[in-house]
Scaffold this active site. Structure first.
Site, short mmCIF file in Angstrom:
data_model
loop_
_atom_site.label_atom_id
_atom_site.label_comp_id
_atom_site.label_asym_id
_atom_site.label_seq_id
_atom_site.Cartn_x
_atom_site.Cartn_y
_atom_site.Cartn_z
N LEU A 16 0.87 -1.17 0.00
CA LEU A 16 0.00 0.00 0.00
C LEU A 16 0.91 1.22 0.00
CD1 LEU A 16 -2.91 -0.73 2.55
CD2 LEU A 16 -3.01 -0.74 0.04
N ASP A 17 0.60 2.20 -0.85
CA ASP A 17 1.42 3.40 -0.94
C ASP A 17 1.50 4.12 0.41
OD1 ASP A 17 1.68 2.90 -3.64
OD2 ASP A 17 -0.02 4.18 -4.17
N TYR A 18 2.50 4.96 0.54
CA TYR A 18 2.69 5.79 1.74
C TYR A 18 1.43 6.56 2.09
CZ TYR A 18 4.86 9.43 4.68
OH TYR A 18 5.19 10.29 5.70
N THR A 56 -1.65 5.82 1.13
CA THR A 56 -2.84 4.98 1.10
C THR A 56 -3.00 4.26 2.43
OG1 THR A 56 -2.61 4.66 -1.29
CG2 THR A 56 -4.01 3.11 -0.12
#
Length: 246
Positions: A102-104, A106
């Site tokens: 999961l992105d930073y 997100t």
């Protein structure tokens, strides 16, 4: 006798693909001899298998679901000193790693495990396990934009698979909308790029489901262990998705 990369993954060394990279790099030895050929077989009950000089050992399999907060790195450590997901897993002594990323920026449902086979099955492109997000975007996507997402949009790395989309909420005063979107791939920053491709920037993104598994009230920043039934269901869904794609 099992393939070496499978033995390493089952021992919780890393995901199957990462273990393959370790073998190719010469980091793995069997009975004191470097092995750099994928597909080499060994017997963990008889052979001494080491990674970077350290013998592997079987670990209790751990399966965890974390409600990842925004502003946290999906990694075991960060050179810049930012918070990482392991900071939110007190009491877990086993070395576990994320299933996908999961992105930073997100938040939401993130699975972690030390079972490399489990991680490989859920993240391998051929299995297409669905992942559902709530995306808050700038502007209100009209029907044509949603239809594009449903049919697939062209990104710089190719056409996406069709997505399932529906409105969750519309804030006309703020000129924002929240859309529920389910994708069947796992490309880098895929949901954000899909919405940008149809003219709507994502300003907040939360993953709410991974396959049939949902957050179900798990507070932000907290984790829980998966049940045996949940692990079994995820594995069955991954295998079923693979058969459907064939």
């Amino acid at each position: 006798m099992e393939r070496l990369q499978k033995i390493l993954a089952q021992a919780g060394v890393a995901s199957r693909r990462k273990c393959e990279e370790m073998i190719l790099s010469g980091a793995v030895e069997v009975n004191g001899e470097p092995v750099t050929t994928l597909g080499t077989k060994a017997d963990p009950a008889v052979d001494v298998i080491t990674v970077n000089g350290r013998p592997i050992r079987s670990e209790k399999k751990i399966y965890v679901m974390l409600n990842k907060p925004k502003g946290v790195i999906t990694s075991a450590k960060d050179p810049q000193g930012r918070k990482v997901v392991s900071d939110f897993l007190p009491g877990i002594k086993e070395r576990i790693y994320p299933v996908g990323r999961l992105d930073y920026d997100t938040e939401g449902l993130l699975l972690l495990t030390n079972d490399g086979e489990f991680a490989n099955l859920l993240t391998h492109p051929k299995h297409h396990v669905p992942k559902t997000y709530h995306a808050t975007v700038k502007g209100v996507p009209h029907g044509s934009a949603l239809e594009q997402l449903q049919q697939g949009v062209m990104l710089e790395d190719g056409m996406t698979s069709p997505a399932e989309v529906e409105y969750q909420d519309v804030n006309m005063e703020a000129n924002e909308a929240t859309v529920r979107i389910t994708i069947h791939e796992g490309r880098n920053r895929q949901v954000r790029r899909m919405f940008e491709a149809v003219g709507h920037k994502v300003i907040k993104l939360k993953r709410v489901r991974f396959g049939e598994l949902g957050l179900d009230g798990l507070p932000r920043g907290k984790f829980r262990h998966l049940t045996e039934a949940e692990v079994k269901t995820l594995l069955q869904e991954a295998r079923k998705s693979h058969k459907v794609q064939k």
